[in-house]
Design a protein around this motif. Structure first.
Motif, PDB file in Angstrom:
ATOM      1  N   HIS A 136      19.448   4.600  -0.851  1.00 33.14           N
ATOM      2  CA  HIS A 136      18.253   5.438  -0.875  1.00 33.14           C
ATOM      3  C   HIS A 136      18.623   6.905  -1.057  1.00 33.14           C
ATOM      4  CE1 HIS A 136      15.175   2.508  -0.101  1.00 33.14           C
ATOM      5  NE2 HIS A 136      15.663   2.149   1.075  1.00 33.14           N
TER       6      HIS A 136
ATOM      7  N   VAL B 151       5.793  13.593  -4.141  1.00 36.59           N
ATOM      8  CA  VAL B 151       5.580  12.215  -4.593  1.00 36.59           C
ATOM      9  C   VAL B 151       6.877  11.415  -4.489  1.00 36.59           C
ATOM     10  CG1 VAL B 151       5.129  10.807  -6.654  1.00 36.59           C
ATOM     11  CG2 VAL B 151       3.605  12.697  -6.070  1.00 36.59           C
ATOM     12  N   VAL B 152       7.988  12.028  -4.844  1.00 41.39           N
ATOM     13  CA  VAL B 152       9.288  11.361  -4.715  1.00 41.39           C
ATOM     14  C   VAL B 152       9.521  10.936  -3.266  1.00 41.39           C
ATOM     15  CG1 VAL B 152      11.791  11.727  -4.775  1.00 41.39           C
ATOM     16  CG2 VAL B 152      10.382  12.431  -6.713  1.00 41.39           C
TER      17      VAL B 152
ATOM     18  N   LEU C 295       7.334  10.460  -0.942  1.00 42.64           N
ATOM     19  CA  LEU C 295       6.363   9.440  -0.545  1.00 42.64           C
ATOM     20  C   LEU C 295       6.776   8.058  -1.042  1.00 42.64           C
ATOM     21  CD1 LEU C 295       3.659   8.789   0.798  1.00 42.64           C
ATOM     22  CD2 LEU C 295       2.543   9.246  -1.403  1.00 42.64           C
ATOM     23  N   VAL C 296       7.215   7.967  -2.289  1.00 45.69           N
ATOM     24  CA  VAL C 296       7.624   6.676  -2.842  1.00 45.69           C
ATOM     25  C   VAL C 296       8.823   6.118  -2.073  1.00 45.69           C
ATOM     26  CG1 VAL C 296       8.574   5.506  -4.865  1.00 45.69           C
ATOM     27  CG2 VAL C 296       6.687   7.121  -5.136  1.00 45.69           C
ATOM     28  N   PHE C 297       9.795   6.990  -1.757  1.00 43.83           N
ATOM     29  CA  PHE C 297      10.949   6.519  -1.001  1.00 43.83           C
ATOM     30  C   PHE C 297      10.556   6.148   0.430  1.00 43.83           C
ATOM     31  CE2 PHE C 297      13.433   8.209  -4.463  1.00 43.83           C
ATOM     32  CZ  PHE C 297      14.561   7.399  -4.463  1.00 43.83           C
TER      33      PHE C 297
ATOM     34  N   TRP D  13       7.759   4.785   1.251  1.00 43.44           N
ATOM     35  CA  TRP D  13       7.163   3.454   1.108  1.00 43.44           C
ATOM     36  C   TRP D  13       8.243   2.396   0.963  1.00 43.44           C
ATOM     37  CZ3 TRP D  13       3.011   0.645   1.800  1.00 43.44           C
ATOM     38  CH2 TRP D  13       2.873  -0.568   1.130  1.00 43.44           C
ATOM     39  N   ARG D  14       9.247   2.692   0.159  1.00 49.01           N
ATOM     40  CA  ARG D  14      10.319   1.716  -0.061  1.00 49.01           C
ATOM     41  C   ARG D  14      11.127   1.458   1.209  1.00 49.01           C
ATOM     42  NH1 ARG D  14      13.084   3.310  -5.863  1.00 49.01           N
ATOM     43  NH2 ARG D  14      11.445   2.424  -7.195  1.00 49.01           N
TER      44      ARG D  14
ATOM     45  N   VAL E 122       7.341  10.337 -10.524  1.00 50.60           N
ATOM     46  CA  VAL E 122       7.517   8.905 -10.769  1.00 50.60           C
ATOM     47  C   VAL E 122       8.611   8.670 -11.812  1.00 50.60           C
ATOM     48  CG1 VAL E 122       6.393   6.824 -11.642  1.00 50.60           C
ATOM     49  CG2 VAL E 122       5.155   8.349 -10.095  1.00 50.60           C
TER      50      VAL E 122
ATOM     51  N   ILE F 155      12.153   9.137 -10.413  1.00 53.69           N
ATOM     52  CA  ILE F 155      12.596   8.013  -9.590  1.00 53.69           C
ATOM     53  C   ILE F 155      13.119   6.885 -10.473  1.00 53.69           C
ATOM     54  CG2 ILE F 155      11.853   6.233  -7.971  1.00 53.69           C
ATOM     55  CD1 ILE F 155       9.766   8.256  -6.937  1.00 53.69           C
ATOM     56  N   TYR F 156      12.365   6.590 -11.520  1.00 55.77           N
ATOM     57  CA  TYR F 156      12.773   5.537 -12.454  1.00 55.77           C
ATOM     58  C   TYR F 156      14.129   5.878 -13.065  1.00 55.77           C
ATOM     59  CZ  TYR F 156      12.600   2.417 -16.523  1.00 55.77           C
ATOM     60  OH  TYR F 156      12.898   1.479 -17.468  1.00 55.77           O
TER      61      TYR F 156
ATOM     62  N   GLU G 180      15.248  -1.271  -2.461  1.00 58.32           N
ATOM     63  CA  GLU G 180      13.794  -1.229  -2.442  1.00 58.32           C
ATOM     64  C   GLU G 180      13.202  -2.016  -1.296  1.00 58.32           C
ATOM     65  OE1 GLU G 180      10.032  -1.873  -5.464  1.00 58.32           O
ATOM     66  OE2 GLU G 180      12.086  -1.922  -6.188  1.00 58.32           O
TER      67      GLU G 180
END
Length: 292
Positions: A131, A199-200, A202-204, A206-207, A249, A252-253, A273
């Protein structure tokens, strides 16, 4: 003096938020395990930390040249941004009660650095550093692509372009402008890096929700406040925020693929993930990628 005072206040606020988050999210055994594995973990992420540090030092050293080049190119897209979205930010300011000004100012000034600092520390405390590696690369890509956009395009925020929009935070708390002005130019608007980096995180969050179930709601609350504040305070256009979400987003990809290549791990590891269900034989329930 005002700049130093704001920098100190920001550092203390972030440290307080970090401490509270750690108390809510961490267990003592994680700290003990991190202490015993500190050297191997640090060596694992050292190339990523080094790459990020080198970029930020270079970016800071070339900031003035970037601003000069931007003005030399003179590609001002402010009118185009306004033509597309119109008075959205002005209408938003008029619709939101003025009593919320202090809250959203705190979110913008302190919530953002809290997110950016807290996330990597939490992930360093996990046995696997996957991560953290991807997060650092995503940070780097955000700032790299953001720096390119800020150099290519001149864009003034709604508070600088529209008489119907107030620079609320700077009007009521003028000392905040000393700190923001020290790290960015007033044309660094498109895209919104406050949005993309939030946003980065937040996505991490969530993961990693199985490893840190309390971190995601904390991050979601702060991220929402940060993203909304960028528009309510008249700093960014809605289009800046939309572009920021896309940048976050996309970074991250790209970070996933870059770390895959660097690690030679086509399957990207079992723990990136979806953190597996805790194994009673593993006190943290997450496979480590560092050697004991």
């Amino acid at each position: 003096m005002a700049l130093i005072s704001m920098a100190v206040l920001t550092a203390l606020t972030v440290l307080t938020g970090l401490s509270i988050t750690c108390l809510l999210c961490l267990e003592p055994r994680q700290l003990r395990r991190t202490a015993s594995e500190f050297g191997p973990r640090l060596r694992t992420v050292a190339p990523y930390l080094g790459a990020a540090a080198l970029f930020f030092v270079t970016k800071r050293a070339t900031h003035e040249y970037s601003v000069e080049l931007s003005h030399a190119l003179d590609w001002d897209i402010t009118a185009e941004l306004y033509a597309i979205e119109g008075e959205f930010v002005a209408d938003l300011q008029h619709a939101v009660p003025e009593a919320t000004l202090e809250f959203f100012s705190v979110m913008y000034m302190f919530g953002f650095p809290f997110l950016v600092v807290t996330a990597p520390i939490l992930y360093f405390l996990l046995p696997s550093q996957r991560h953290l590696k991807e997060l650092l690369i995503a940070y780097l890509l955000n700032y790299f692509l953001g720096a390119i956009c800020y150099t290519l395009f001149i864009a003034y925020g709604p508070r600088n372009h529209l008489s119907t929009v107030d620079g609320l935070m700077y009007d009521f708390y003028p000392s905040t402008q000393d700190l923001t002005g020290a790290v960015s130019a007033n044309t660094d608007v498109f895209p919104s890096l406050h949005t993309s980096l939030a946003v980065v995180v937040l996505v991490f969050a969530w993961r990693s929700r199985r490893a840190y179930p309390r971190w995601f709601p904390i991050a979601a609350f702060v991220v929402s406040g940060v993203v909304f504040s960028t528009m309510y305070l008249g700093i960014h256009w809605l289009l800046d925020v939309v572009a920021g979400v896309a940048l976050g987003v996309g970074s991250i990809y790209a970070a996933e693929r870059l770390v895959d290549r660097a690690e030679g791990d086509a399957e990207r590891g079992r723990d990136r993930e979806q953190d597996p269900v805790p194994d009673p034989d593993d006190e943290d329930g997450i496979t480590s990628d560092v050697s004991d």
